[in-house]
Design a protein around this motif. Structure first.
Motif, PDB file in Angstrom:
ATOM      1  N   ASP A   1       1.145  -1.095  -0.375  1.00  0.00           N
ATOM      2  CA  ASP A   1      -0.128  -0.134   0.101  1.00  0.00           C
ATOM      3  C   ASP A   1       0.817   1.087   0.391  1.00  0.00           C
ATOM      4  OD1 ASP A   1      -1.742   2.754   0.372  1.00  0.00           O
ATOM      5  OD2 ASP A   1      -3.125   1.455   2.067  1.00  0.00           O
ATOM      6  N   GLU A   2       0.880   1.676  -0.991  1.00  0.00           N
ATOM      7  CA  GLU A   2       1.428   2.991  -1.615  1.00  0.00           C
ATOM      8  C   GLU A   2       1.824   3.955  -0.231  1.00  0.00           C
ATOM      9  OE1 GLU A   2       2.695   4.745  -4.901  1.00  0.00           O
ATOM     10  OE2 GLU A   2       2.709   2.841  -5.609  1.00  0.00           O
ATOM     11  N   LYS A   3       0.542   4.334   0.800  1.00  0.00           N
ATOM     12  CA  LYS A   3       0.383   4.916   1.459  1.00  0.00           C
ATOM     13  C   LYS A   3       1.186   4.949   2.911  1.00  0.00           C
ATOM     14  CE  LYS A   3      -5.144   5.998   0.226  1.00  0.00           C
ATOM     15  NZ  LYS A   3      -5.897   5.481   0.568  1.00  0.00           N
ATOM     16  N   VAL A   4       1.303   3.745   2.577  1.00  0.00           N
ATOM     17  CA  VAL A   4       2.641   3.236   4.147  1.00  0.00           C
ATOM     18  C   VAL A   4       3.849   4.315   3.467  1.00  0.00           C
ATOM     19  CG1 VAL A   4       3.890   1.876   4.655  1.00  0.00           C
ATOM     20  CG2 VAL A   4       1.806   0.827   4.221  1.00  0.00           C
ATOM     21  N   LEU A   5       4.001   4.564   2.649  1.00  0.00           N
ATOM     22  CA  LEU A   5       4.868   4.540   2.123  1.00  0.00           C
ATOM     23  C   LEU A   5       5.219   6.839   2.711  1.00  0.00           C
ATOM     24  CD1 LEU A   5       6.220   3.595  -1.135  1.00  0.00           C
ATOM     25  CD2 LEU A   5       6.688   2.710   0.847  1.00  0.00           C
ATOM     26  N   GLU A   6       4.426   7.065   2.165  1.00  0.00           N
ATOM     27  CA  GLU A   6       3.530   8.214   2.493  1.00  0.00           C
ATOM     28  C   GLU A   6       4.041   8.848   4.384  1.00  0.00           C
ATOM     29  OE1 GLU A   6      -0.018   9.398   1.167  1.00  0.00           O
ATOM     30  OE2 GLU A   6       0.832   8.451  -1.291  1.00  0.00           O
ATOM     31  N   ARG A   7       2.986   7.979   4.690  1.00  0.00           N
ATOM     32  CA  ARG A   7       2.694   7.668   5.833  1.00  0.00           C
ATOM     33  C   ARG A   7       4.203   7.494   7.002  1.00  0.00           C
ATOM     34  NH1 ARG A   7      -0.928   2.957  10.674  1.00  0.00           N
ATOM     35  NH2 ARG A   7       0.030   4.216  11.721  1.00  0.00           N
ATOM     36  N   PHE A   8       4.540   6.791   6.652  1.00  0.00           N
ATOM     37  CA  PHE A   8       6.647   6.325   7.421  1.00  0.00           C
ATOM     38  C   PHE A   8       7.667   7.649   6.816  1.00  0.00           C
ATOM     39  CE2 PHE A   8       4.520   2.252   8.321  1.00  0.00           C
ATOM     40  CZ  PHE A   8       4.331   2.603   9.404  1.00  0.00           C
ATOM     41  N   ASN A   9       6.908   8.521   5.864  1.00  0.00           N
ATOM     42  CA  ASN A   9       8.338   9.324   4.697  1.00  0.00           C
ATOM     43  C   ASN A   9       9.261   9.883   6.185  1.00  0.00           C
ATOM     44  OD1 ASN A   9       6.323  11.635   6.361  1.00  0.00           O
ATOM     45  ND2 ASN A   9       5.304  12.358   4.006  1.00  0.00           N
ATOM     46  N   GLU A  10       9.174  10.502   7.112  1.00  0.00           N
ATOM     47  CA  GLU A  10      10.086  11.195   7.858  1.00  0.00           C
ATOM     48  C   GLU A  10      11.152  10.102   8.479  1.00  0.00           C
ATOM     49  OE1 GLU A  10       6.352   9.384  10.958  1.00  0.00           O
ATOM     50  OE2 GLU A  10       6.853  10.071   8.778  1.00  0.00           O
ATOM     51  N   TYR A  11      10.893   8.786   8.661  1.00  0.00           N
ATOM     52  CA  TYR A  11      11.851   7.542   8.209  1.00  0.00           C
ATOM     53  C   TYR A  11      12.508   7.450   7.041  1.00  0.00           C
ATOM     54  CZ  TYR A  11       8.950   6.165  12.226  1.00  0.00           C
ATOM     55  OH  TYR A  11       8.125   6.773  14.169  1.00  0.00           O
ATOM     56  N   GLU A  12      13.921   7.241   7.506  1.00  0.00           N
ATOM     57  CA  GLU A  12      14.674   6.361   6.517  1.00  0.00           C
ATOM     58  C   GLU A  12      14.463   5.084   5.866  1.00  0.00           C
ATOM     59  OE1 GLU A  12      19.343   6.317   4.645  1.00  0.00           O
ATOM     60  OE2 GLU A  12      18.818   6.829   6.538  1.00  0.00           O
ATOM     61  N   ILE A  13      13.638   5.238   4.417  1.00  0.00           N
ATOM     62  CA  ILE A  13      13.137   3.891   3.982  1.00  0.00           C
ATOM     63  C   ILE A  13      13.322   3.623   2.843  1.00  0.00           C
ATOM     64  CG2 ILE A  13      10.825   4.761   3.768  1.00  0.00           C
ATOM     65  CD1 ILE A  13       8.958   2.124   4.179  1.00  0.00           C
ATOM     66  N   MET A  14      13.889   2.234   2.543  1.00  0.00           N
ATOM     67  CA  MET A  14      13.530   1.145   1.429  1.00  0.00           C
ATOM     68  C   MET A  14      12.817   0.294   0.852  1.00  0.00           C
ATOM     69  SD  MET A  14      18.210   1.608   1.765  1.00  0.00           S
ATOM     70  CE  MET A  14      18.414   0.926  -0.232  1.00  0.00           C
ATOM     71  N   VAL A  15      12.647   0.316  -0.034  1.00  0.00           N
ATOM     72  CA  VAL A  15      11.968  -0.847  -1.048  1.00  0.00           C
ATOM     73  C   VAL A  15      12.121  -1.205  -1.757  1.00  0.00           C
ATOM     74  CG1 VAL A  15       9.249  -0.947  -1.422  1.00  0.00           C
ATOM     75  CG2 VAL A  15       9.668   1.701  -0.163  1.00  0.00           C
ATOM     76  N   GLY A  16      12.302  -2.448  -2.363  1.00  0.00           N
ATOM     77  CA  GLY A  16      12.287  -3.090  -3.321  1.00  0.00           C
ATOM     78  C   GLY A  16      11.061  -4.217  -3.500  1.00  0.00           C
ATOM     79  N   VAL A  17      12.271  -4.703  -5.126  1.00  0.00           N
ATOM     80  CA  VAL A  17      10.251  -5.634  -5.039  1.00  0.00           C
ATOM     81  C   VAL A  17      11.397  -7.068  -5.646  1.00  0.00           C
ATOM     82  CG1 VAL A  17       9.017  -6.255  -7.528  1.00  0.00           C
ATOM     83  CG2 VAL A  17       8.984  -3.507  -6.793  1.00  0.00           C
ATOM     84  N   LEU A  18      10.133  -7.896  -5.121  1.00  0.00           N
ATOM     85  CA  LEU A  18      11.121  -9.688  -4.570  1.00  0.00           C
ATOM     86  C   LEU A  18      10.104  -9.786  -5.849  1.00  0.00           C
ATOM     87  CD1 LEU A  18      11.157 -10.005  -1.292  1.00  0.00           C
ATOM     88  CD2 LEU A  18      12.914  -8.588  -2.264  1.00  0.00           C
ATOM     89  N   PRO A  19      10.482 -10.113  -6.805  1.00  0.00           N
ATOM     90  CA  PRO A  19       9.553 -10.673  -8.428  1.00  0.00           C
ATOM     91  C   PRO A  19       8.978 -12.414  -7.698  1.00  0.00           C
ATOM     92  CG  PRO A  19      11.358  -9.463  -9.122  1.00  0.00           C
ATOM     93  CD  PRO A  19      11.753  -9.918  -7.423  1.00  0.00           C
ATOM     94  N   GLY A  20       8.037 -12.178  -8.143  1.00  0.00           N
ATOM     95  CA  GLY A  20       7.541 -13.521  -7.702  1.00  0.00           C
ATOM     96  C   GLY A  20       6.880 -13.564  -6.658  1.00  0.00           C
ATOM     97  N   TYR A  21       7.247 -12.939  -5.133  1.00  0.00           N
ATOM     98  CA  TYR A  21       6.389 -12.630  -4.285  1.00  0.00           C
ATOM     99  C   TYR A  21       6.124 -11.134  -3.814  1.00  0.00           C
ATOM    100  CZ  TYR A  21       6.661 -13.012   1.162  1.00  0.00           C
ATOM    101  OH  TYR A  21       6.194 -12.776   2.463  1.00  0.00           O
ATOM    102  N   GLY A  22       6.538 -10.227  -3.363  1.00  0.00           N
ATOM    103  CA  GLY A  22       5.880  -8.775  -3.556  1.00  0.00           C
ATOM    104  C   GLY A  22       6.747  -8.106  -3.077  1.00  0.00           C
ATOM    105  N   TYR A  23       6.950  -7.620  -2.123  1.00  0.00           N
ATOM    106  CA  TYR A  23       7.809  -6.316  -1.056  1.00  0.00           C
ATOM    107  C   TYR A  23       8.965  -6.864  -0.296  1.00  0.00           C
ATOM    108  CZ  TYR A  23       4.841  -4.964  -5.075  1.00  0.00           C
ATOM    109  OH  TYR A  23       4.535  -4.044  -6.178  1.00  0.00           O
ATOM    110  N   ILE A  24      10.015  -5.793  -0.347  1.00  0.00           N
ATOM    111  CA  ILE A  24      10.383  -5.842   0.640  1.00  0.00           C
ATOM    112  C   ILE A  24      11.108  -4.438   1.426  1.00  0.00           C
ATOM    113  CG2 ILE A  24      12.878  -5.990  -0.557  1.00  0.00           C
ATOM    114  CD1 ILE A  24      14.142  -7.298   2.157  1.00  0.00           C
ATOM    115  N   LEU A  25      10.609  -4.519   2.377  1.00  0.00           N
ATOM    116  CA  LEU A  25      10.828  -2.631   2.869  1.00  0.00           C
ATOM    117  C   LEU A  25      11.657  -2.676   4.187  1.00  0.00           C
ATOM    118  CD1 LEU A  25       7.501  -3.447   2.331  1.00  0.00           C
ATOM    119  CD2 LEU A  25       7.592  -0.780   2.810  1.00  0.00           C
ATOM    120  N   GLU A  26      12.701  -1.938   3.942  1.00  0.00           N
ATOM    121  CA  GLU A  26      13.823  -1.744   5.260  1.00  0.00           C
ATOM    122  C   GLU A  26      13.553  -0.312   5.657  1.00  0.00           C
ATOM    123  OE1 GLU A  26      18.150  -2.906   6.573  1.00  0.00           O
ATOM    124  OE2 GLU A  26      17.278  -2.711   3.869  1.00  0.00           O
ATOM    125  N   TRP A  27      13.520  -0.628   7.260  1.00  0.00           N
ATOM    126  CA  TRP A  27      13.628   0.720   8.021  1.00  0.00           C
ATOM    127  C   TRP A  27      14.823   0.877   8.968  1.00  0.00           C
ATOM    128  CZ3 TRP A  27       8.957  -1.977   7.891  1.00  0.00           C
ATOM    129  CH2 TRP A  27       7.870  -1.394   6.498  1.00  0.00           C
TER     130      TRP A  27
END
Length: 305
Positions: free
Chosen positions: A219-245
């Motif tokens: 949910d891209e709203k998550v990125l907006e909600r946590f935009n005060e943190y340093e966050i990285m997003v990656g795509v895991l083809p065949g599974y989904g996504y990885i988020l690192e705060w």
């Protein structure tokens, strides 16, 4: 070493983002900054809390990026970490605890060695899971190149990745080449789409913890909600996504876990340990030179180490 003053560090990062390779005198002139103030900040932080690093196209070089999570007993963490740090195909590894207790690992696999991943990981753990990782947003491009350069370029890539602001004279000395030859090599890397850019990179130890989450839906709203943190997003083809705060151990760990766990299915805490940082840094200094065969004919086997 004292704690960095974040306003000073951020100021230097901003300046080096605009002038990654320029001399301090040229930067001071163009930005209207007092040279001695700039030099003081540079000497205080550069090489300690940040460096300018080359951004390299792994895809053009035929390297796929994977994230792996390995179960390793706590009393064997250092032993396994030491062995992993001797393999140049390991990008970095850090202690991590959550859905796997042991190590969180980034590793690179030559496109034609994907069938060796299971054997590669089983050298370090009997229990693991791994996912290919791509940049977000995912463009679906699956065209990977290969290594088609002489071995000298592997050494040059290591230099540029570790510290792109190294004087050209020093680069030439390390390569046993003339300065015009080194400039030609750098320009060739740019022309062939291997060398993409230069940018300052803040040392991980400014943030000594991270929350890693895996999710099948983002949910891209998550990125907006946590935009005060340093966050990285990656795509895991065949599974989904990885988020690192990224955050500091001075912040409340429990609240981080509660805050982020609502948005991911799998979660763990990664610790940027000083001992593992030294192992990762040592491995990174000569990564390409050890990956590539001395005759330049391609990559060594990721099982050789």
């Amino acid at each position: 070493m004292g704690e960095p003053i974040m306003d000073e560090l951020e100021f230097l990062v901003e300046i080096l983002e605009k002038h990654p390779l320029d001399s301090l005198k040229k930067i001071a002139e163009e930005e209207g900054i007092d040279y001695y103030r700039l030099k003081r900040l540079y000497d205080k932080y550069y090489g300690k809390y940040l460096t300018v690093s080359a951004f390299i196209s792994l895809k053009r070089l035929g390297l796929r990026t994977y994230v792996g999570f390995l179960t390793v007993p706590s009393d064997r963490l250092l032993e396994v970490g030491l062995r992993m740090s001797q393999n140049p195909f390991v990008g970095y590894m850090n202690p991590a605890y959550g859905f796997k207790n042991g190590l969180s690992v980034i590793f690179y696999t030559p496109d034609d060695q994907r069938d060796r991943i299971e054997e590669f990981l089983s050298q370090y753990s009997e229990d693991y899971e791994y996912y290919e990782a791509r940049a977000y947003p995912y463009d679906g491009d699956d065209n990977f190149g290969d290594w088609d350069l002489s071995y000298d370029y592997a050494i040059l890539l290591d230099i540029l990745k570790w510290d792109s602001r190294m004087p050209i004279t020093e680069m030439a000395r390390n390569l046993g080449k003339s300065r015009p030859t080194v400039r030609y090599m750098i320009n060739r890397l740019k022309e062939e789409g291997i060398l993409l850019d230069f940018a300052p990179v803040i040392d991980m130890n400014v943030h000594d913890r991270a929350v890693i989450g895996l999710t099948k839906e983002l949910d891209e709203k998550v990125l907006e909600r946590f935009n005060e943190y340093e966050i990285m997003v990656g795509v895991l083809p065949g599974y989904g996504y990885i988020l690192e705060w990224f955050f500091s151990s001075k912040e409340d760990l429990g609240s981080k876990v509660l805050e982020f766990s609502a948005h991911v299915e799998k979660l763990l805490i990664e610790y940027f340990d000083e001992t593992f940082k030294e192992l990762n840094d040592r491995n990174a200094r000569t990564r390409y030179a050890r990956m590539v065969k001395k005759d330049g004919s391609g990559y060594r086997s990721m099982l050789d180490f």
